[in-house]
Enzyme design. Structure first.
Site, PDB file in Angstrom:
ATOM      1  N   ASP A   1      60.524 -17.891  10.868  1.00  0.00           N
ATOM      2  CA  ASP A   1      61.929 -17.382  10.412  1.00  0.00           C
ATOM      3  C   ASP A   1      62.571 -15.446  10.541  1.00  0.00           C
ATOM      4  O   ASP A   1      63.478 -15.214  11.302  1.00  0.00           O
ATOM      5  CB  ASP A   1      62.497 -17.803   9.380  1.00  0.00           C
TER       6      ASP A   1
ATOM      7  N   ASP B   1      57.144 -22.435  21.618  1.00  0.00           N
ATOM      8  CA  ASP B   1      58.129 -23.000  22.488  1.00  0.00           C
ATOM      9  C   ASP B   1      59.593 -22.289  21.640  1.00  0.00           C
ATOM     10  O   ASP B   1      60.124 -22.309  23.302  1.00  0.00           O
ATOM     11  CB  ASP B   1      57.283 -24.245  22.056  1.00  0.00           C
TER      12      ASP B   1
ATOM     13  N   LYS C   1      53.973 -19.797   9.584  1.00  0.00           N
ATOM     14  CA  LYS C   1      54.428 -19.554   8.448  1.00  0.00           C
ATOM     15  C   LYS C   1      54.448 -20.270   7.361  1.00  0.00           C
ATOM     16  O   LYS C   1      53.593 -21.345   6.743  1.00  0.00           O
ATOM     17  CB  LYS C   1      55.496 -21.165   8.453  1.00  0.00           C
TER      18      LYS C   1
ATOM     19  N   TYR D   1      51.833 -31.186  17.900  1.00  0.00           N
ATOM     20  CA  TYR D   1      51.665 -31.032  19.324  1.00  0.00           C
ATOM     21  C   TYR D   1      50.456 -32.536  20.140  1.00  0.00           C
ATOM     22  O   TYR D   1      50.412 -32.588  20.508  1.00  0.00           O
ATOM     23  CB  TYR D   1      52.115 -29.445  20.425  1.00  0.00           C
TER      24      TYR D   1
END
Ligand code: NAI
Length: 331
Positions: A203, A227, A170, A123
């Site tokens: 995930d 988000d 991640k 972002y």
């Protein structure tokens, strides 16, 4: 008397903002609202969706509450929401996700807190085209930003009797950027012995939140994962009409719902104002109006448990203002 900047926003923003004001006033909180407008409708007059006087109004009063603001997809101006967070260095996006009795949901007793980093990651707005062939967005992760967001999450957990902070990442794939986030989170957690710390790949977090939400407590993560998992969290407790949020920095705080401007239902009195009303509850606590905050929370619990006056998203027939009136009456 507290002076608060109110940015009603667009889409369902003005309706849910009005409903929120009705409920806050009925709680007895002494608030003077200073209303300013931001969004696409300001471009013709000021040449920007976020005029300087809006930023100045937030800086002057230090506290603001805002409705959602539409962002054009794939073109047009940069998100007003992201710009506001970056300009005022509102580095924390705090989003409690809590069940209410009486709300239709597959889950009961959900009580999670998402702490989303609010200023960088994908972002940061660093993007460029690679000719006609492609495009590149930079995922910016810095050590100071990781430190302060994890520090906030650990501190929040300590002060609010929370037992576990889980860092979401991640780092198996983005070894440098998310690797830095994870490494920093571990370092910061070391200094907070009263709260347990764990980490989880994003995930797996998405699946686990659906299957075993009770395993999590406070979750801290970079911007994009925050988000996405916030909306997933909303799905555990009745939908986007329910979840509040607070953008918090060192000097300023801007309270807003997790949901967007919901253009499909704008102006139809179908929007559920709970998310913004709960954001106002967070704001009242932030400014020291604890009793008013509790009054509103109790009214929400009563109205939801009765189940006679719910908005359409929760399976009821009440309009936005009828729901707000029910809360005022319950107080
Ligand atoms: P959205 O949150 O506006 O809507 C998603 C779904 O949830 C829609 O079905 C909508 O009707 C429903 N919904 C949302 N809030 C609701 C409420 N209070 N009561 C009942 N139903 C509700 O997300 P979407 O469609 O992705 O975004 C619409 C616009 O909002 C976009 O321009 C987006 O950029 C902007 N947006 C602004 C945010 C902000 O101002 N902080 C946050 C998220 C999106």
């Amino acid at each position: 008397m507290h002076k608060i900047t109110l940015i009603p926003g667009d889409g369902i923003g003005p309706e849910v903002s009005k409903a929120m004001q009705m409920v806050v006033e009925a709680s007895g909180a002494q608030i003077e609202w200073e209303e300013v407008e931001a969004g696409a409708h300001q471009i013709e007059k000021y040449g920007t969706p976020l005029p300087d006087h809006v930023i100045e109004a937030v800086k002057k009063n230090k506290i603001a509450i805002k409705g959602p603001i539409t962002t054009p997809v794939g073109k047009g101006f940069k998100s007003v929401n992201v710009t506001l967070r970056q300009t005022l260095d509102l580095y924390v996006n705090l989003r409690p996700i809590k069940s209410f009795k009486g709300i239709p949901s597959r889950y009961e007793n959900i009580d999670l807190v998402i702490v989303r980093e609010n200023t960088e990651d994908l972002y940061a707005g660093i993007e460029h085209k690679i000719g006609d062939y492609g495009a590149e967005s930079i995922k910016l992760i810095t050590k100071p930003a990781c430190e302060r967001i994890v520090e906030f999450a650990m501190d929040y957990a300590e002060k609010n009797g929370r037992k576990l902070v889980t860092a979401i990442h991640k780092a198996n794939i983005m070894k440098l950027s998310d690797g830095l986030f994870l490494e920093t989170a571990r370092e910061v957690a070391e200094a907070h012995k009263d709260v347990d710390f764990s980490d989880l790949i994003v995930d797996a977090a998405a699946m686990n939140l659906v299957m075993y939400p009770e395993r999590y407590d406070v979750m801290v993560m970079p911007n994009l994962y925050g988000d996405i998992l916030s909306d997933l969290g909303a799905g555990l407790v009745g939908g986007l009409g329910m979840i509040p949020g607070a953008n918090i920095g060192k000097d300023y705080a801007v309270f807003e719902a997790v949901h967007g401007s919901a253009p499909q239902i704008a102006g139809l009195q179908k929007a559920n104002p709970t998310a913004l009303i709960q954001s106002a509850v967070m704001m009242l606590r932030h400014i020291g109006e604890k009793e008013c905050a509790e009054k509103i929370e109790k009214a929400l619990a009563v109205v939801f448990e009765k189940g006679e006056c719910l908005t359409e998203d929760l399976g009821g027939k009440a309009t936005t203002f009828q729901f707000a009136e029910a809360l005022c009456n319950a107080m």
